[in-house]
Design a protein around this motif. Structure first.
Motif, PDB file in Angstrom:
ATOM      1  N   ALA A   3      72.788  55.272  22.403  1.00 50.41           N
ATOM      2  CA  ALA A   3      72.952  54.538  23.660  1.00 50.41           C
ATOM      3  C   ALA A   3      72.516  53.110  23.480  1.00 50.41           C
ATOM      4  CB  ALA A   3      72.143  55.227  24.754  1.00 50.41           C
ATOM      5  N   SER A   5      71.126  49.714  25.509  1.00 53.50           N
ATOM      6  CA  SER A   5      70.508  49.282  26.757  1.00 53.50           C
ATOM      7  C   SER A   5      71.360  48.221  27.433  1.00 53.50           C
ATOM      8  CB  SER A   5      69.112  48.732  26.497  1.00 53.50           C
ATOM      9  OG  SER A   5      68.282  49.722  25.955  1.00 53.50           O
ATOM     10  N   SER A   6      71.326  48.214  28.764  1.00 51.04           N
ATOM     11  CA  SER A   6      72.078  47.226  29.534  1.00 51.04           C
ATOM     12  C   SER A   6      71.341  45.903  29.558  1.00 51.04           C
ATOM     13  CB  SER A   6      72.260  47.741  30.972  1.00 51.04           C
ATOM     14  OG  SER A   6      72.814  46.745  31.786  1.00 51.04           O
ATOM     15  N   TRP A  62      85.857  53.060  31.281  1.00 55.27           N
ATOM     16  CA  TRP A  62      84.645  52.697  31.996  1.00 55.27           C
ATOM     17  C   TRP A  62      84.613  53.422  33.332  1.00 55.27           C
ATOM     18  CZ3 TRP A  62      88.579  49.547  30.574  1.00 55.27           C
ATOM     19  CH2 TRP A  62      89.313  48.878  31.559  1.00 55.27           C
ATOM     20  N   SER A  67      75.830  56.216  34.463  1.00 54.79           N
ATOM     21  CA  SER A  67      74.825  55.833  33.478  1.00 54.79           C
ATOM     22  C   SER A  67      75.065  56.589  32.188  1.00 54.79           C
ATOM     23  CB  SER A  67      73.411  56.127  33.991  1.00 54.79           C
ATOM     24  OG  SER A  67      73.173  57.519  34.019  1.00 54.79           O
ATOM     25  N   VAL A  68      74.575  56.005  31.098  1.00 59.16           N
ATOM     26  CA  VAL A  68      74.670  56.662  29.806  1.00 59.16           C
ATOM     27  C   VAL A  68      73.946  58.006  29.847  1.00 59.16           C
ATOM     28  CG1 VAL A  68      73.913  56.514  27.398  1.00 59.16           C
ATOM     29  CG2 VAL A  68      75.008  54.552  28.481  1.00 59.16           C
ATOM     30  N   GLU A  69      72.795  58.037  30.517  1.00 55.14           N
ATOM     31  CA  GLU A  69      72.015  59.269  30.580  1.00 55.14           C
ATOM     32  C   GLU A  69      72.811  60.392  31.254  1.00 55.14           C
ATOM     33  OE1 GLU A  69      70.925  56.259  31.460  1.00 55.14           O
ATOM     34  OE2 GLU A  69      69.559  55.929  29.771  1.00 55.14           O
ATOM     35  N   GLN A  97      75.905  51.092  28.321  1.00 57.56           N
ATOM     36  CA  GLN A  97      75.751  50.746  29.726  1.00 57.56           C
ATOM     37  C   GLN A  97      76.130  49.283  29.907  1.00 57.56           C
ATOM     38  OE1 GLN A  97      74.388  53.211  31.927  1.00 57.56           O
ATOM     39  NE2 GLN A  97      75.209  51.903  33.544  1.00 57.56           N
ATOM     40  N   ASP A 100      76.637  48.284  36.124  1.00 55.22           N
ATOM     41  CA  ASP A 100      76.481  49.595  36.747  1.00 55.22           C
ATOM     42  C   ASP A 100      77.524  50.576  36.249  1.00 55.22           C
ATOM     43  OD1 ASP A 100      78.770  48.691  37.991  1.00 55.22           O
ATOM     44  OD2 ASP A 100      78.101  49.126  40.023  1.00 55.22           O
ATOM     45  N   VAL A 102      79.176  52.946  33.002  1.00 54.60           N
ATOM     46  CA  VAL A 102      79.026  53.519  31.669  1.00 54.60           C
ATOM     47  C   VAL A 102      80.371  53.354  30.963  1.00 54.60           C
ATOM     48  CG1 VAL A 102      79.560  55.868  32.474  1.00 54.60           C
ATOM     49  CG2 VAL A 102      78.382  55.524  30.307  1.00 54.60           C
TER      50      VAL A 102
END
Length: 295
Positions: A3, A5-6, A62, A67-69, A97, A100, A102
């Motif tokens: 992943a 981070s944004s 997209w 979220s990636v999670e 990410q 807003d 993913v």
């Protein structure tokens, strides 16, 4: 497939994004340079073809307000588990990410979407559906599918449009709500569920089914829900002789505790969407199908 981070972003809503901006953002955040080749066919929003530096092509997607999670705990688990069983689901090549949204870059599978569903294709699709059985045993991180029979979904499965449209749709909504009162809010089971299992999300090369795509809503539940989705899908698709009748016979054998909430969900989903986006004639067409199993 780590992943990313944004970073801070001025993009308030994903709906305003276009593929070029997503590609630019991925380059800034991940260092990966992709060449944009154009939108995927069929007017699909949020999907485009891209090419990597080594020349291979992929699909860029997209998803709004995700979220990636969430993606890693749901759809990506489902497709990875199915791929291990030999299921032709696309592999995720990059996940990030972006604001807003993913963003997923996934494998481009061979073939074209099914334009005409015949008996041979149906045989293969039914086999794939069987492969979905029990694939999520022990994978408690994957959420069970929400049916939305009592409350609205996020942007779909809305109840109020049916209540307001006309008497016929209002009666359908009352039946949906009654089914919801008699059944759990989430689908039971440990099968992999696609949730949008229709010919437009299936690929063929010749008569061979080469892929099932668009797993963004994949979750846990009962695989037979996808057969109900397929029945709604063939209602608006070209099919060979006997295909719809065969599928109806298969659905007749689905236990009522699965069939009723699945049918109610798909009725709500399709009639609500038609009321808000299509012509009155199309609304009536979807209600014709929905009412076939109202009881």
């Amino acid at each position: 497939m780590g992943a990313v981070s944004s970073s801070s972003s001025s993009w308030a809503r994903v709906e305003r994004l276009d593929a070029a901006r997503v590609v630019d953002a991925l380059r800034v955040q991940t260092g990966v340079s992709l060449t944009l080749e154009g939108a995927c066919p069929g007017g699909q929003v949020g999907a485009a073809y891209v090419r990597w530096a080594d020349g291979h092509r992929s699909v860029l997607k997209w998803r709004p307000h995700g979220s990636v999670e969430e993606m890693r705990a749901g759809p990506l688990v489902v497709t990875e588990v199915l791929r291990l069983a030999g299921y032709p689901a696309p592999a995720a090549e990059l996940v990030a990410q972006v604001g807003d949204a993913v963003v997923v870059v996934q494998e481009l599978l061979p073939g074209r979407k099914i334009e005409h569903l015949g008996q041979s294709e149906l045989d293969q699709i039914l086999h794939l559906n069987q492969l979905q059985a029990d694939r999520l045993v022990g994978r408690a991180e994957v959420p069970a599918m929400e049916l939305y029979l009592r409350d609205d979904g996020v942007g779909y499965c809305l109840h109020e449009p049916l209540r307001r449209h006309n008497r016929r749709s209002a009666a359908l909504e009352r039946w949906i709500a009654a089914v919801g009162a008699d059944h759990p809010a989430r689908l039971a089971g440990d099968d992999a569920v696609h949730q949008d299992f229709h010919p437009g999300n299936m690929l063929t090369a010749g008569r061979l089914v080469t892929g099932v795509v668009d797993w963004d809503g994949a979750s846990r539940g009962d695989r037979r829900f996808d057969l109900v989705t397929l029945r709604f899908g063939v209602h608006a698709a070209e099919t060979g002789p006997g295909v719809t009748e065969r599928l109806d016979a298969i659905i007749d054998s689905v236990p009522e505790e699965v069939l009723r909430p699945a049918w109610a969900h798909m009725s709500l989903r399709m009639v609500d969407w038609a009321i808000r986006h299509f012509s009155p004639a199309e609304v009536e067409n979807w209600m014709d199908l929905a009412e076939q199993r109202m009881s």
